[in-house]
Design an enzyme around this catalytic site. Structure first.
Site, mmCIF file in Angstrom:
data_model
loop_
_atom_site.group_PDB
_atom_site.id
_atom_site.type_symbol
_atom_site.label_atom_id
_atom_site.label_comp_id
_atom_site.label_asym_id
_atom_site.label_seq_id
_atom_site.Cartn_x
_atom_site.Cartn_y
_atom_site.Cartn_z
ATOM 1 N N GLU A 27 -77.575 73.847 49.400
ATOM 2 C CA GLU A 27 -78.595 74.272 50.355
ATOM 3 C C GLU A 27 -78.936 75.753 50.168
ATOM 4 O O GLU A 27 -80.102 76.144 50.280
ATOM 5 C CB GLU A 27 -78.113 74.003 51.790
ATOM 6 C CG GLU A 27 -79.056 74.473 52.887
ATOM 7 C CD GLU A 27 -80.407 73.757 52.899
ATOM 8 O OE1 GLU A 27 -80.500 72.653 52.329
ATOM 9 O OE2 GLU A 27 -81.357 74.321 53.477
ATOM 10 N N HIS A 60 -63.217 71.736 57.074
ATOM 11 C CA HIS A 60 -63.424 71.737 55.622
ATOM 12 C C HIS A 60 -62.784 72.979 55.020
ATOM 13 O O HIS A 60 -63.505 73.927 54.675
ATOM 14 C CB HIS A 60 -64.932 71.693 55.330
ATOM 15 C CG HIS A 60 -65.278 71.349 53.916
ATOM 16 N ND1 HIS A 60 -65.260 72.269 52.902
ATOM 17 C CD2 HIS A 60 -65.664 70.188 53.356
ATOM 18 C CE1 HIS A 60 -65.630 71.688 51.771
ATOM 19 N NE2 HIS A 60 -65.882 70.430 52.013
ATOM 20 N N ILE A 88 -62.950 76.203 52.675
ATOM 21 C CA ILE A 88 -63.883 76.478 51.566
ATOM 22 C C ILE A 88 -65.292 76.059 51.985
ATOM 23 O O ILE A 88 -65.471 75.169 52.816
ATOM 24 C CB ILE A 88 -63.490 75.747 50.256
ATOM 25 C CG1 ILE A 88 -63.396 74.240 50.467
ATOM 26 C CG2 ILE A 88 -62.186 76.294 49.706
ATOM 27 C CD1 ILE A 88 -63.178 73.454 49.168
ATOM 28 N N GLY A 142 -69.705 72.067 49.235
ATOM 29 C CA GLY A 142 -70.630 72.072 48.100
ATOM 30 C C GLY A 142 -72.065 71.816 48.512
ATOM 31 O O GLY A 142 -72.997 72.411 47.958
ATOM 32 N N VAL A 143 -72.264 70.952 49.508
ATOM 33 C CA VAL A 143 -73.640 70.666 49.921
ATOM 34 C C VAL A 143 -74.311 71.916 50.492
ATOM 35 O O VAL A 143 -75.534 72.071 50.398
ATOM 36 C CB VAL A 143 -73.711 69.521 50.954
ATOM 37 C CG1 VAL A 143 -73.366 68.199 50.309
ATOM 38 C CG2 VAL A 143 -72.826 69.783 52.142
#
Lengths: 156, 93
Positions: free
Chosen positions: A52, A38, A44, A47-48
């Protein structure tokens, strides 16, 4: 930050139970298997995982408000926005505030900033329950110590 | 001034995207309207804010789970509204 172990918070910078706010800090590691996928050539923070990190930050605030008698669990994510890339080595400041304490649930608003600039924010809902077992409570106590949870926040 | 039911029905319609005209005082939030526990948190949040109360969801859930109360007592809307009115009255007492 130890992403693979879901330890996304490094230290608590400020915790104000009276104002129902918290600020924490976390440094994105420069190396992680996460970044291998990723993304290749363009690592980067997913987003998840930013969500979190906001959930964990909110969780520590709720633990403080509930005097470590109950454990909050993420129940809903609303209005989550990824406003800019977060890259390896960056230092995140994550802020959260409680906007409502209901019966068995709570709602927070949280923000991730880098260098004072907003990178992500979300509105989060948590359900909370008595600790299901001593093992989890012990783990949270150990984590609290690791991130410098201020014990005076638990005083009446 | 709108009734408690009108306010609650509007909250449910807006929160859960349920047509307002299908919501009646005899509607069961779970069985008739299909609202699940997570959606009900949003409804409870909106009710708490609108009426300045704190719906005792945990206590109600526990009573239902223990067989001491039926879901109808708390989740049929006319009964829910009666509970809300009681909480509002208790707050002002």
């Amino acid at each position: 930050m130890h992403i693979e172990y879901f330890k996304l918070i490094d230290r608590i910078l400020d915790l104000k139970p009276d104002e129902k706010t918290i600020t924490v800090e976390a440094t994105v590691p420069t190396q992680s298997t996460i970044f291998e996928g990723h993304f290749p050539g363009h690592p980067i923070m997913p987003g998840v995982l930013l969500i979190e990190s906001m959930a964990q930050t909110s969780g520590w605030l709720l633990l403080a408000l509930m005097k470590f008698e109950r454990m909050p669990f993420l129940a809903a994510v609303k209005e989550a926005k990824m406003r800019g890339f977060v890259t390896p080595g960056e230092v995140l400041t994550v802020e959260a505030s409680v906007i409502h304490e209901g019966s068995g649930y709570a709602m927070t608003e949280a923000r991730v900033k880098v260098g004072g600039k907003l990178r992500s924010n979300a509105s989060l809902t948590f359900s909370h329950f008595p600790f299901p077992n001593p093992e989890l409570r012990g783990h949270m106590d150990a984590e609290a110590k690791r991130i410098g949870f201020p014990q005076q926040a638990l005083l009446p | 001034m709108s009734t408690t039911f009108d306010q609650v029905a509007t909250i449910i319609a807006e929160t859960c995207d349920i047509p307002r005209d299908t919501i009646t005082p005899d509607s069961h939030a779970i069985d008739d309207l299909g609202i699940d526990s997570l959606d009900f948190l949003d409804i409870a949040f909106a009710i708490d804010k609108a009426f300045g109360i704190k719906l005792p969801l945990e206590k109600w859930t526990q009573e239902v789970n223990d067989g001491k109360a039926s879901t109808e007592q708390y989740f049929v809307l006319k009964n829910l509204c009666a509970r809300i009115d009681e909480l509002v009255a208790a707050k002002g007492a």
